[in-house]
Write an enzyme that holds these catalytic residues in place. Structure first.
Site, PDB file in Angstrom:
ATOM      1  N   TYR A 173       0.863  -1.175   0.000  1.00 30.33           N
ATOM      2  CA  TYR A 173       0.000   0.000   0.000  1.00 30.33           C
ATOM      3  C   TYR A 173       0.898   1.223   0.000  1.00 30.33           C
ATOM      4  CZ  TYR A 173      -4.204   2.538   1.545  1.00 30.33           C
ATOM      5  OH  TYR A 173      -5.261   3.389   1.650  1.00 30.33           O
ATOM      6  N   ARG A 226      -6.514  10.549 -10.988  1.00 30.48           N
ATOM      7  CA  ARG A 226      -5.834  11.245  -9.881  1.00 30.48           C
ATOM      8  C   ARG A 226      -5.347  10.180  -8.922  1.00 30.48           C
ATOM      9  NH1 ARG A 226      -7.734  12.253  -4.265  1.00 30.48           N
ATOM     10  NH2 ARG A 226      -6.344  10.479  -4.253  1.00 30.48           N
ATOM     11  N   LYS A 244      -5.902  -1.593  -2.593  1.00 30.19           N
ATOM     12  CA  LYS A 244      -7.048  -1.385  -1.693  1.00 30.19           C
ATOM     13  C   LYS A 244      -7.734  -2.726  -1.410  1.00 30.19           C
ATOM     14  CE  LYS A 244      -7.039   3.209  -1.466  1.00 30.19           C
ATOM     15  NZ  LYS A 244      -7.082   4.057  -0.299  1.00 30.19           N
ATOM     16  N   GLU A 315     -12.397   5.109  -6.429  1.00 31.46           N
ATOM     17  CA  GLU A 315     -11.095   5.463  -5.856  1.00 31.46           C
ATOM     18  C   GLU A 315     -10.287   6.308  -6.832  1.00 31.46           C
ATOM     19  OE1 GLU A 315     -10.136   4.200  -2.650  1.00 31.46           O
ATOM     20  OE2 GLU A 315      -8.618   5.758  -2.876  1.00 31.46           O
ATOM     21  N   ASP A 316      -9.754   7.393  -6.329  1.00 33.23           N
ATOM     22  CA  ASP A 316      -8.809   8.223  -7.074  1.00 33.23           C
ATOM     23  C   ASP A 316      -9.328   8.677  -8.438  1.00 33.23           C
ATOM     24  OD1 ASP A 316      -7.377   7.816  -4.823  1.00 33.23           O
ATOM     25  OD2 ASP A 316      -5.615   6.929  -5.756  1.00 33.23           O
ATOM     26  N   ASP A 339     -12.008   8.573  -1.390  1.00 30.16           N
ATOM     27  CA  ASP A 339     -11.242   9.811  -1.198  1.00 30.16           C
ATOM     28  C   ASP A 339     -12.107  10.912  -0.627  1.00 30.16           C
ATOM     29  OD1 ASP A 339      -8.753   8.844  -2.521  1.00 30.16           O
ATOM     30  OD2 ASP A 339     -10.228   8.538  -4.097  1.00 30.16           O
ATOM     31  N   ASN A 485      -0.763  11.657  -0.273  1.00 32.71           N
ATOM     32  CA  ASN A 485       0.023  10.441  -0.507  1.00 32.71           C
ATOM     33  C   ASN A 485       0.599  10.432  -1.910  1.00 32.71           C
ATOM     34  OD1 ASN A 485      -0.605   9.043   1.996  1.00 32.71           O
ATOM     35  ND2 ASN A 485      -2.687   9.058   1.236  1.00 32.71           N
ATOM     36  N   ASN A 530      -4.640   7.489   7.545  1.00 26.53           N
ATOM     37  CA  ASN A 530      -4.938   6.929   6.219  1.00 26.53           C
ATOM     38  C   ASN A 530      -6.310   6.274   6.241  1.00 26.53           C
ATOM     39  OD1 ASN A 530      -4.903   4.814   4.000  1.00 26.53           O
ATOM     40  ND2 ASN A 530      -3.065   5.992   3.583  1.00 26.53           N
TER      41      ASN A 530
HETATM   42  O1  OAA Z   1      -4.446   5.348  -0.952  1.00 25.23           O
HETATM   43  C1  OAA Z   1      -4.136   5.975   0.074  1.00 25.23           C
HETATM   44  O2  OAA Z   1      -3.123   5.757   0.729  1.00 25.23           O
HETATM   45  C2  OAA Z   1      -5.067   7.030   0.582  1.00 25.23           C
HETATM   46  C3  OAA Z   1      -5.891   7.550  -0.512  1.00 25.23           C
HETATM   47  O3  OAA Z   1      -6.967   7.070  -0.789  1.00 25.23           O
HETATM   48  C4  OAA Z   1      -5.329   8.588  -1.377  1.00 25.23           C
HETATM   49  O4  OAA Z   1      -4.335   9.206  -1.033  1.00 25.23           O
HETATM   50  O5  OAA Z   1      -5.906   8.765  -2.458  1.00 25.23           O
HETATM   51 MG    MG Z   2      -7.405   7.339  -2.836  1.00 20.64          MG
END
Ligand code: OAA
Ligand code: MG
Length: 644
Positions: A173, A226, A244, A315-316, A339, A485, A530
């Protein structure tokens, strides 16, 4: 010597060839290399499809060999596998669509990629990059070793991860996963997860059936726009859903065979990556607007029609799509955006933890002044959640939002700006004269008690900023959360924050940090803020409770449950989150809190609804009993005592 003569005679390669050919002819086995492979279902081929392997007769045209495997099985068969070089026609007919990066590469490119790694291993990281990124060559090598284990034996992989979670979390991770995504096109080896691209429009509902598992319970999807604070990484972003979901299994006990990592490929605006010959995604700029939403709609409809009970985690995604997508689906589907919502619940939990460290009640949240750097999905999600926490403690929403100063790359955001996005509007400052004010100046003027970093822009909390923060906050310990991060994008390191504030700071960062050696010789441990503390539990509670949607109250319950799990002796050390080693118990408790909140709203179904009547302990026991534990299960019936 007779035996020497014999050895000389048979040492000639021609003789060996004669012998092996003779043997092959005798046993009807065609030699490898002479064989054409065709699939038995290939009715469109002009080639002959023999019933079985025909006899091999030396000197005659090579026969065709029937390939019976399709899909994942084919990709795992080293005799037939071509990896990312499978052409479109074969992907179509052999059930491979979606299982490989969208672009077909050539064998020459595959050779070149292998040779590059052979001569200069990808996992070698130059020392100058190590310093900023926090990922060493050794960490990258360990990621490779874990990945290889993941590919050959999932049960063992999860047992190893399970028993060494604190040590391995930074490898599977953040921060190592950030390095993985940057280098995904060089590291690609074995298929994992699914790819849905703009070129798959119209076919997605069929493609989901290429996934080999009937039962999928959790899907994490990104569009790679992103990735952490690293920006647009296109299909390379698949590393994040994979990481994840590793946590879904290790931390929340989802079964590894029932999770699906996905990347949606709508192109990338990362021109360097697009121009790289090894990049596996579509080589076009990002599709946006209605076309983008119709692609994501098609994907969501496809996965939901095959797996209607699965939880879907976004995610992202970049902010321009993250918010509208969440609003689009959250009323009717079991979805959340990690996020926006997971990070937000984590931040609020950390602030409650920090108040506990200072022996302050949760209501003291309403007295804090908060500077938030970053107005993207994470920044605004966090601000909204903390404001919701303040309203629970008695403030009106207007009073709560007045306690925030939000900055983006142009400085303080005030009413003077005309093009502010809707989700930022509640946090826009009235004082137009301060439009665009720098971080340092805002801190000197406002004297915040909390400084949050969610900009993904690197070390914005420099010495001057940290000094001003510390000096302006004499009556309580300043709370500093650089949450971006991976390590390269964090706003400051633990060492910088603690040295400048002379150990007063209550510090938590998105990526892990080593304990800090203070000048007086003492060591100060620091926390990791986190979302891994939150998202596995939210997913587990809502999936097992079959809640159909995830509401704000369920997220708030997760945020309120977490700080209660910090050990008193850790609070005394200034730690604001519970211990990572307890992650399974933490996830089970967060899941219980989420399910209880769903119960209050009348959203529980199935066995958890029954347990709801018996109270939280019964619910937690049920949840814990449903968590996967990595152990070999018997694949054949074994009478007792046989294998002992
Ligand atoms: O993935 C991670 O460590 C935390 C997160 O969701 C990000 O920064 O987008
Ligand atoms: Mg993320």
């Amino acid at each position: 010597m007779w035996w020497l003569k014999l050895r000389r005679r048979w040492a000639q390669p021609r003789r060996w060839a004669q012998l092996t050919r003779g043997l092959q002819a005798a046993s009807n086995i065609p030699p490898r290399g002479f064989v054409r492979y065709i699939h038995e279902d290939d009715r469109f081929s002009t080639d002959r499809v023999p019933e079985d392997v025909p006899p091999y007769i030396p000197g005659q045209e090579s026969p065709a060999y029937v390939v019976r495997k399709t899909g994942y099985d084919l990709l795992k068969d080293p005799w037939c596998n071509k990896g990312s070089a499978f052409p479109r026609s074969e992907r179509d007919r052999l059930g491979l669509r979606g299982l490989l990066p969208p672009r077909s590469l050539t064998m020459e490119l595959q050779v070149a990629r292998f040779m590059q790694d052979y001569h200069h291993p990808v996992h070698f990281i130059p020392p100058e990059d190590v310093e900023l990124g926090g990922v060493t060559s050794e960490m990258a090598r360990r990621w490779k070793a874990l990945q290889a284990l993941h590919d050959r034996n999932e049960t063992l992989f999860y047992r190893v991860l399970f028993e060494n979670f604190t040590e391995m979390a930074p490898i599977i991770y953040t921060p190592t996963v950030g390095w993985v995504c940057l280098n995904f096109h060089k590291l690609y080896r074995r298929p994992r997860g699914m790819y849905f691209s703009a070129a798959d429009r119209g076919d997605m509902a069929a493609m989901v059936y290429n996934w080999p598992q009937r039962d999928v319970q959790a899907i994490v999807v990104t569009d790679g726009s992103r990735i952490l604070g690293l920006g647009d990484l296109g299909v390379n972003g698949l590393g994040i859903p994979i990481g994840k979901l590793d946590l879904y299994c290790a931390a929340a006990g989802f079964s590894p065979s029932k999770v699906l990592p996905v990347v949606i490929d709508v192109g990338t605006n990362n021109e360097t990556l697009r121009a790289n010959p090894h990049y596996g995604g579509l080589r076009c700029s990002r599709i946006t607007g209605p076309e983008y939403f119709s692609i994501v709609d098609e994907f969501v409809t496809a996965v939901m029609s095959r797996w209607p009970n699965a939880i879907l985690q976004f995610e992202d995604f970049s902010i321009d799509h993250a918010v509208p997508l969440l609003e689009r689906y959250r009323q009717h589907h079991l979805v959340f955006n990690d996020d926006i919502q997971g990070t937000a619940a984590t931040a609020l939990a950390g602030l409650y933890g920090a108040l506990r460290v200072m022996n302050m009640p949760p209501s003291a949240l309403t007295e804090q002044r908060i500077v938030c750097v970053g107005a993207g999905s994470a920044g605004m999600g966090v601000a909204k959640m903390i404001a919701a926490g303040m309203t629970k403690q008695g403030l009106s929403l207007a009073e709560a939002t007045k306690r925030f100063w939000v900055l983006d790359y142009m400085g303080l955001i005030t009413k003077k700006r005309s093009d502010v996005a809707n989700f930022v509007k509640p946090f826009v400052r009235e004082e137009k004269q301060h439009e665009g004010e720098s971080l340092l100046s805002v801190i000197k003027r406002v004297k915040p008690t909390i400084l949050l970093g969610l900009a993904g822009a690197g070390r914005l909390f420099n010495k001057e900023v940290l000094t001003a923060l510390s000096e302006g906050c004499p009556h309580q310990r300043p709370i500093i959360f650089p949450m971006s991060n991976p390590t390269s994008r964090m706003e400051c390191t633990a060492e910088e924050a603690l040295r400048v504030t002379k150990g007063r700071a209550i510090f938590a960062s998105g990526s892990p940090q080593q304990p800090v050696q203070m000048p007086d010789g003492g060591t100060v441990a620091v926390s990791q803020a986190n979302n891994m503390y939150i998202f596995p539990g939210i997913a587990l509670g809502s999936f097992l409770g079959q809640t159909r949607v995830i509401t704000d109250d369920m997220l708030m319950a997760a945020a309120e449950a977490l700080p209660k799990l910090v050990h008193p002796e850790d609070l005394a050390k200034g730690l604001v989150y519970p211990r990572l080693a307890d992650i399974r118990d933490i996830s089970a408790r967060v899941a219980t809190a989420v399910a209880c909140a769903a119960g209050k709203e009348g959203r529980l179904r199935g066995p958890l609804l029954e347990k709801y009547g018996q109270g939280p302990d019964a619910m937690r026991a049920y949840i814990a009993s449903r968590m996967f534990y990595p152990e070999y299960s018997s694949l054949v019936h074994v009478p007792p005592g046989v294998d002992e």
